[in-house]
Design a protein around this motif. Structure first.
Motif, PDB file in Angstrom:
ATOM      1  N   TYR A  24      50.536 -16.722 -10.150  1.00  0.00           N
ATOM      2  CA  TYR A  24      51.706 -15.559 -10.726  1.00  0.00           C
ATOM      3  C   TYR A  24      51.605 -14.312 -10.280  1.00  0.00           C
ATOM      4  O   TYR A  24      50.533 -13.845 -10.185  1.00  0.00           O
ATOM      5  N   LYS A  25      52.578 -13.593 -10.571  1.00  0.00           N
ATOM      6  CA  LYS A  25      52.477 -12.312 -10.118  1.00  0.00           C
ATOM      7  C   LYS A  25      53.433 -11.588 -11.642  1.00  0.00           C
ATOM      8  O   LYS A  25      54.384 -12.244 -11.795  1.00  0.00           O
ATOM      9  N   CYS A  26      52.863 -10.633 -12.140  1.00  0.00           N
ATOM     10  CA  CYS A  26      53.536 -10.042 -13.279  1.00  0.00           C
ATOM     11  C   CYS A  26      53.552  -8.562 -13.281  1.00  0.00           C
ATOM     12  O   CYS A  26      52.785  -7.853 -12.585  1.00  0.00           O
ATOM     13  N   TYR A  27      54.881  -8.084 -13.646  1.00  0.00           N
ATOM     14  CA  TYR A  27      54.827  -6.791 -13.841  1.00  0.00           C
ATOM     15  C   TYR A  27      54.744  -6.106 -15.301  1.00  0.00           C
ATOM     16  O   TYR A  27      55.392  -6.773 -16.176  1.00  0.00           O
ATOM     17  N   LEU A  28      53.644  -5.298 -15.386  1.00  0.00           N
ATOM     18  CA  LEU A  28      53.042  -5.077 -16.661  1.00  0.00           C
ATOM     19  C   LEU A  28      53.141  -3.569 -17.082  1.00  0.00           C
ATOM     20  O   LEU A  28      53.112  -2.706 -15.843  1.00  0.00           O
ATOM     21  N   ASP A  29      53.239  -3.275 -18.004  1.00  0.00           N
ATOM     22  CA  ASP A  29      53.298  -1.781 -18.655  1.00  0.00           C
ATOM     23  C   ASP A  29      51.725  -1.734 -19.328  1.00  0.00           C
ATOM     24  O   ASP A  29      51.598  -2.417 -20.378  1.00  0.00           O
ATOM     25  N   THR A  30      51.246  -0.808 -18.653  1.00  0.00           N
ATOM     26  CA  THR A  30      49.598  -0.757 -18.849  1.00  0.00           C
ATOM     27  C   THR A  30      49.355   0.745 -19.330  1.00  0.00           C
ATOM     28  O   THR A  30      50.384   1.507 -19.296  1.00  0.00           O
ATOM     29  N   SER A  31      48.132   0.680 -19.728  1.00  0.00           N
ATOM     30  CA  SER A  31      47.605   2.154 -20.253  1.00  0.00           C
ATOM     31  C   SER A  31      47.766   3.318 -18.951  1.00  0.00           C
ATOM     32  O   SER A  31      47.717   4.293 -19.389  1.00  0.00           O
ATOM     33  N   ALA A  51      51.258 -16.062 -22.355  1.00  0.00           N
ATOM     34  CA  ALA A  51      51.471 -15.473 -23.646  1.00  0.00           C
ATOM     35  C   ALA A  51      50.546 -14.494 -24.271  1.00  0.00           C
ATOM     36  O   ALA A  51      50.717 -13.774 -24.917  1.00  0.00           O
ATOM     37  N   ASN A  52      49.257 -14.532 -23.807  1.00  0.00           N
ATOM     38  CA  ASN A  52      48.081 -13.800 -24.412  1.00  0.00           C
ATOM     39  C   ASN A  52      47.987 -12.368 -23.415  1.00  0.00           C
ATOM     40  O   ASN A  52      47.168 -11.803 -23.845  1.00  0.00           O
ATOM     41  N   LEU A  53      48.707 -12.054 -22.391  1.00  0.00           N
ATOM     42  CA  LEU A  53      48.454 -11.094 -21.754  1.00  0.00           C
ATOM     43  C   LEU A  53      48.954  -9.586 -22.354  1.00  0.00           C
ATOM     44  O   LEU A  53      47.808  -8.928 -22.042  1.00  0.00           O
ATOM     45  N   CYS A  74      56.787 -12.105 -15.462  1.00  0.00           N
ATOM     46  CA  CYS A  74      56.286 -12.821 -14.851  1.00  0.00           C
ATOM     47  C   CYS A  74      56.946 -13.798 -14.273  1.00  0.00           C
ATOM     48  O   CYS A  74      57.727 -14.526 -15.096  1.00  0.00           O
ATOM     49  N   VAL A  75      56.733 -14.086 -13.009  1.00  0.00           N
ATOM     50  CA  VAL A  75      57.299 -15.070 -12.053  1.00  0.00           C
ATOM     51  C   VAL A  75      55.992 -15.676 -11.362  1.00  0.00           C
ATOM     52  O   VAL A  75      54.944 -15.170 -11.117  1.00  0.00           O
ATOM     53  N   LYS A  76      56.375 -17.122 -10.832  1.00  0.00           N
ATOM     54  CA  LYS A  76      55.673 -17.756 -10.073  1.00  0.00           C
ATOM     55  C   LYS A  76      55.399 -16.916  -8.752  1.00  0.00           C
ATOM     56  O   LYS A  76      56.181 -16.405  -8.264  1.00  0.00           O
ATOM     57  N   GLU A  77      54.162 -16.868  -8.195  1.00  0.00           N
ATOM     58  CA  GLU A  77      53.997 -15.936  -7.158  1.00  0.00           C
ATOM     59  C   GLU A  77      54.911 -16.025  -5.766  1.00  0.00           C
ATOM     60  O   GLU A  77      55.453 -15.133  -5.120  1.00  0.00           O
ATOM     61  N   LYS A  85      62.534  -2.337  -9.993  1.00  0.00           N
ATOM     62  CA  LYS A  85      61.131  -1.701  -9.706  1.00  0.00           C
ATOM     63  C   LYS A  85      60.096  -2.829  -9.271  1.00  0.00           C
ATOM     64  O   LYS A  85      59.404  -2.529  -8.273  1.00  0.00           O
ATOM     65  N   ALA A  86      60.219  -3.690  -9.831  1.00  0.00           N
ATOM     66  CA  ALA A  86      59.196  -4.911  -9.576  1.00  0.00           C
ATOM     67  C   ALA A  86      59.350  -5.458  -8.351  1.00  0.00           C
ATOM     68  O   ALA A  86      58.278  -5.682  -7.545  1.00  0.00           O
TER      69      ALA A  86
END
Length: 95
Positions: A24-31, A51-53, A74-77, A85-86
């Protein structure tokens, strides 16, 4: 927003890889800002892991303990992102 996230996670979790792992590839908002991150999960654990990301800590870009504030998408790779933006980050991501 939460409904979109849950439906995206469920759709992404429904795909299966013959190796026992799903990519998977995920576009995340991080610190440290918004990041595109690649993951490989055991197929039977995909739903739980996605679900726990949020609220987890990752090692990203040489930095330890980067906090995941939110999962934007998040989507399949092999799939394409809906978020513009992703898509741009994905296009420039070295694999």
């Amino acid at each position: 927003m939460k409904i979109l996230l849950v439906s995206t996670i469920l759709m992404a979790a429904s795909s299966v890889n013959t190796t026992g792992y799903s990519d998977y590839k995920c576009y995340l908002d991080t610190s440290i800002g918004k990041q595109l991150v690649l993951f490989s999960f055991k197929t039977e654990a995909v739903r739980n892991r996605l679900a726990n990301l949020p609220a987890t800590k990752l090692n990203l870009n040489g930095k330890k303990g980067v906090y995941v504030k939110d999962v934007i998408e998040c989507v399949k790779e092999s799939a394409s992102f809906r978020n513009a933006k992703a898509k741009k980050l994905d296009k420039n991501l070295a694999r």
